[in-house]
Motif scaffolding. Structure first.
Motif, PDB file in Angstrom:
ATOM      1  N   PHE A 122      46.116 -58.430 -12.436  1.00 19.36           N
ATOM      2  CA  PHE A 122      46.993 -58.621 -11.283  1.00 19.36           C
ATOM      3  C   PHE A 122      47.988 -59.755 -11.506  1.00 19.36           C
ATOM      4  CE2 PHE A 122      43.668 -55.987  -9.673  1.00 19.36           C
ATOM      5  CZ  PHE A 122      44.232 -55.252  -8.649  1.00 19.36           C
ATOM      6  N   PRO A 123      47.566 -60.977 -11.829  1.00 20.50           N
ATOM      7  CA  PRO A 123      48.562 -62.013 -12.113  1.00 20.50           C
ATOM      8  C   PRO A 123      49.345 -61.734 -13.398  1.00 20.50           C
ATOM      9  CG  PRO A 123      46.347 -62.834 -12.548  1.00 20.50           C
ATOM     10  CD  PRO A 123      46.189 -61.522 -11.849  1.00 20.50           C
ATOM     11  N   LEU A 124      48.715 -61.090 -14.363  1.00 12.47           N
ATOM     12  CA  LEU A 124      49.395 -60.815 -15.629  1.00 12.47           C
ATOM     13  C   LEU A 124      50.620 -59.931 -15.418  1.00 12.47           C
ATOM     14  CD1 LEU A 124      49.352 -61.072 -18.749  1.00 12.47           C
ATOM     15  CD2 LEU A 124      47.914 -59.020 -18.788  1.00 12.47           C
ATOM     16  N   PHE A 125      50.494 -58.942 -14.527  1.00  6.18           N
ATOM     17  CA  PHE A 125      51.588 -58.006 -14.300  1.00  6.18           C
ATOM     18  C   PHE A 125      52.335 -58.268 -12.989  1.00  6.18           C
ATOM     19  CE2 PHE A 125      48.591 -55.414 -16.963  1.00  6.18           C
ATOM     20  CZ  PHE A 125      49.345 -55.513 -18.125  1.00  6.18           C
ATOM     21  N   GLY A 126      52.015 -59.384 -12.347  1.00  7.55           N
ATOM     22  CA  GLY A 126      52.795 -59.794 -11.190  1.00  7.55           C
ATOM     23  C   GLY A 126      52.430 -59.122  -9.885  1.00  7.55           C
ATOM     24  N   PHE A 127      51.151 -58.776  -9.701  1.00  9.21           N
ATOM     25  CA  PHE A 127      50.718 -58.148  -8.453  1.00  9.21           C
ATOM     26  C   PHE A 127      49.903 -59.130  -7.620  1.00  9.21           C
ATOM     27  CE2 PHE A 127      51.497 -54.516 -11.225  1.00  9.21           C
ATOM     28  CZ  PHE A 127      52.245 -53.701 -10.385  1.00  9.21           C
ATOM     29  N   ASP A 128      50.008 -58.976  -6.312  1.00  7.69           N
ATOM     30  CA  ASP A 128      49.363 -59.869  -5.358  1.00  7.69           C
ATOM     31  C   ASP A 128      47.953 -59.361  -5.064  1.00  7.69           C
ATOM     32  OD1 ASP A 128      48.579 -61.486  -3.259  1.00  7.69           O
ATOM     33  OD2 ASP A 128      50.449 -61.275  -2.149  1.00  7.69           O
ATOM     34  N   LEU A 129      46.937 -60.172  -5.395  1.00  7.66           N
ATOM     35  CA  LEU A 129      45.555 -59.779  -5.147  1.00  7.66           C
ATOM     36  C   LEU A 129      45.265 -59.555  -3.668  1.00  7.66           C
ATOM     37  CD1 LEU A 129      43.259 -61.794  -7.579  1.00  7.66           C
ATOM     38  CD2 LEU A 129      43.221 -59.331  -7.165  1.00  7.66           C
ATOM     39  N   ARG A 130      46.076 -60.130  -2.797  1.00  6.32           N
ATOM     40  CA  ARG A 130      45.877 -59.916  -1.372  1.00  6.32           C
ATOM     41  C   ARG A 130      46.183 -58.471  -0.977  1.00  6.32           C
ATOM     42  NH1 ARG A 130      49.480 -64.839   0.736  1.00  6.32           N
ATOM     43  NH2 ARG A 130      50.770 -63.929  -0.925  1.00  6.32           N
ATOM     44  N   GLN A 131      46.860 -57.755  -1.860  1.00  2.00           N
ATOM     45  CA  GLN A 131      47.169 -56.341  -1.617  1.00  2.00           C
ATOM     46  C   GLN A 131      46.254 -55.420  -2.438  1.00  2.00           C
ATOM     47  OE1 GLN A 131      51.395 -56.488  -2.682  1.00  2.00           O
ATOM     48  NE2 GLN A 131      51.905 -56.319  -0.510  1.00  2.00           N
ATOM     49  N   TYR A 132      45.096 -55.938  -2.819  1.00  3.03           N
ATOM     50  CA  TYR A 132      44.163 -55.233  -3.701  1.00  3.03           C
ATOM     51  C   TYR A 132      43.890 -53.804  -3.232  1.00  3.03           C
ATOM     52  CZ  TYR A 132      39.731 -54.644  -6.338  1.00  3.03           C
ATOM     53  OH  TYR A 132      38.727 -54.189  -7.149  1.00  3.03           O
ATOM     54  N   GLU A 133      43.519 -53.644  -1.975  1.00  6.13           N
ATOM     55  CA  GLU A 133      43.198 -52.326  -1.440  1.00  6.13           C
ATOM     56  C   GLU A 133      44.448 -51.473  -1.280  1.00  6.13           C
ATOM     57  OE1 GLU A 133      40.401 -50.906  -0.915  1.00  6.13           O
ATOM     58  OE2 GLU A 133      38.972 -52.547  -1.087  1.00  6.13           O
ATOM     59  N   GLN A 134      45.474 -52.036  -0.710  1.00  2.76           N
ATOM     60  CA  GLN A 134      46.693 -51.272  -0.435  1.00  2.76           C
ATOM     61  C   GLN A 134      47.337 -50.757  -1.712  1.00  2.76           C
ATOM     62  OE1 GLN A 134      49.672 -53.482   1.698  1.00  2.76           O
ATOM     63  NE2 GLN A 134      50.932 -51.683   2.126  1.00  2.76           N
ATOM     64  N   LEU A 135      47.321 -51.586  -2.757  1.00  3.41           N
ATOM     65  CA  LEU A 135      47.906 -51.165  -4.032  1.00  3.41           C
ATOM     66  C   LEU A 135      47.208 -49.925  -4.584  1.00  3.41           C
ATOM     67  CD1 LEU A 135      48.389 -54.649  -5.728  1.00  3.41           C
ATOM     68  CD2 LEU A 135      50.218 -52.963  -5.387  1.00  3.41           C
ATOM     69  N   PHE A 136      45.873 -49.938  -4.556  1.00 10.88           N
ATOM     70  CA  PHE A 136      45.149 -48.794  -5.117  1.00 10.88           C
ATOM     71  C   PHE A 136      45.365 -47.544  -4.274  1.00 10.88           C
ATOM     72  CE2 PHE A 136      41.325 -46.165  -5.774  1.00 10.88           C
ATOM     73  CZ  PHE A 136      41.483 -45.927  -7.128  1.00 10.88           C
ATOM     74  N   GLU A 137      45.259 -47.691  -2.963  1.00  8.26           N
ATOM     75  CA  GLU A 137      45.385 -46.523  -2.096  1.00  8.26           C
ATOM     76  C   GLU A 137      46.754 -45.859  -2.246  1.00  8.26           C
ATOM     77  OE1 GLU A 137      44.528 -47.900   1.799  1.00  8.26           O
ATOM     78  OE2 GLU A 137      42.414 -48.316   1.358  1.00  8.26           O
ATOM     79  N   GLU A 138      47.805 -46.660  -2.257  1.00  9.88           N
ATOM     80  CA  GLU A 138      49.144 -46.094  -2.341  1.00  9.88           C
ATOM     81  C   GLU A 138      49.422 -45.489  -3.711  1.00  9.88           C
ATOM     82  OE1 GLU A 138      53.547 -47.960  -2.095  1.00  9.88           O
ATOM     83  OE2 GLU A 138      52.415 -48.016  -0.208  1.00  9.88           O
ATOM     84  N   LYS A 139      48.988 -46.182  -4.765  1.00 15.11           N
ATOM     85  CA  LYS A 139      49.256 -45.678  -6.110  1.00 15.11           C
ATOM     86  C   LYS A 139      48.428 -44.439  -6.418  1.00 15.11           C
ATOM     87  CE  LYS A 139      50.927 -50.031  -7.994  1.00 15.11           C
ATOM     88  NZ  LYS A 139      50.938 -50.945  -9.137  1.00 15.11           N
ATOM     89  N   LEU A 140      47.216 -44.375  -5.892  1.00 20.07           N
ATOM     90  CA  LEU A 140      46.423 -43.176  -6.088  1.00 20.07           C
ATOM     91  C   LEU A 140      47.067 -41.993  -5.369  1.00 20.07           C
ATOM     92  CD1 LEU A 140      43.910 -41.713  -7.121  1.00 20.07           C
ATOM     93  CD2 LEU A 140      42.693 -42.510  -5.074  1.00 20.07           C
TER      94      LEU A 140
END
Length: 358
Positions: A122-140
């Protein structure tokens, strides 16, 4: 419960050691993983899964590249991830990379998608861990649209929308087999059923039978639309007339000629890995008693071929699985021991399990 059980192997490319005890270079570990996969193919193993990690103790950060190299040297083994951290990747690029592996391997690619037990990406690629759930749900949700191999018109909240777009290369025959990995979330179980995708249970501790309620939940989710309303992501509902998809299990283990030999050879290296991760997560160091407990009654498949076979059979019967994937690497456990474990798994464990399930 099906007797047509598939047998897989998983590795994260754990950094192993040489004859002097020194850690091997990551490049050598990658080459060794390719050799391990070639051996598994020669011995008739059904699947090899490579985990994605971005840390010093694991050598594989780009599984698809290693899978492509394996594809060039193998003939029948299916090739996949274990897992792909979709939350910190781009769904279109993930689809394209695995579609390319599928082309290079003549249709042998699979992908196992997960949220990731490690969060370094997440930090390596510039993603916010606070969006952990939302990121997976939307990308899936976007990835499932890509699986249809039709022009995609899609809109989410975290990336630009798509208008009538295609992803290339297309899968040559059929579709890209896609699993959802679950380690402890009922919501993820229902999500897999919602998207009509196979379920891979990552069982790395405790009695495997404790996952039986998840199996039941997954099966019920196919016939009880109200379960989707409980989750209520994207405001969608279940579709009727679907067939429950396969369930698999991923668990750690190691095979040697005898139970005593397997435990003695594995313990120190397994403890090294377990304690290193444990320090990061606030766990107490693992003692021998905990190791023995996991080997005797937990989800560590360590022992002679007969012992490991009996344990796989017990799990297969309890959970009704269609595939078992042994995570055969463990910390610095040397390459030659891993090769021997793979050989015993293929030549002895697999036939024993098939006989016991016949």
């Amino acid at each position: 419960m099906t007797t047509a059980l598939e047998f897989g192997l998983d590795t994260f490319g754990d950094v192993t050691r040489d004859a002097t005890g020194a850690p091997l270079p990551h490049a050598q570990v990658v080459r060794d993983v390719i050799d391990q996969a070639v051996l598994a193919d020669q011995l008739g193993i059904d699947f090899i899964g490579l985990g994605e990690h971005h840390r010093a103790d694991f050598a594989i950060s780009a599984p698809e590249i290693v899978l492509a190299a394996i594809a060039a040297r193998t003939k029948r083994i299916r090739l996949g991830s274990a897992v792909t951290v979709l939350s910190s990747d781009d769904p279109i690029r993930v689809f394209q990379r695995f579609a390319t592996v599928d082309a290079a391997s003549n249709g042998r690619a699979e992908v196992i998608l997960g949220r990731g037990w490690f969060t370094e990406s997440f930090p390596l690629f510039g993603f916010d861990l606070r969006q952990y759930e939302q990121l997976f749900e939307e990308k899936l949700d976007l990835f499932v649209e890509l699986l249809k191999q039709e022009p995609v018109t899609w809109q989410g909240k975290l990336r630009a929308p798509l208008e009538n777009q295609l992803a290339f290369p297309p899968i040559e025959h059929g579709t890209l087999k896609t699993w959802i990995a679950v380690s402890g979330s009922p919501e993820s179980v229902v999500r897999a059923a919602h998207y009509d995708l196979p379920l891979m249970l990552a069982i790395i501790g405790g009695d495997p039978k404790r996952f039986a309620p998840y199996v039941d939940l997954y099966q019920r989710a196919y016939s009880e639309p109200e379960l989707f309303n409980v989750i209520n992501w994207l405001g969608t509902k279940a579709r009727s007339g679907r067939t429950v998809k396969p369930i698999g299990v991923h668990s750690p283990g190691y095979v040697a000629e005898t139970d005593a030999q397997a435990r003695e050879e594995l313990f120190a290296d397994y403890k090294t890995m377990r304690d290193r991760i444990g320090r990061e997560r606030g766990w107490a160091p693992m003692g021998r008693d905990e190791f023995v407990q996991e080997a005797d009654r937990g989800s560590l498949y360590v022992g002679s071929p007969e012992t490991v076979a009996r344990k796989i059979v017990s799990t297969a019967k309890a959970l009704g699985i269609a595939r078992f994937q042994l995570k055969y690497s463990a910390g610095p456990l040397p390459h030659q021991k891993l090769m021997r474990s793979i050989e015993l798994y293929a030549r002895k464990v697999v036939p024993l399990v098939r006989d016991m399930l016949a």
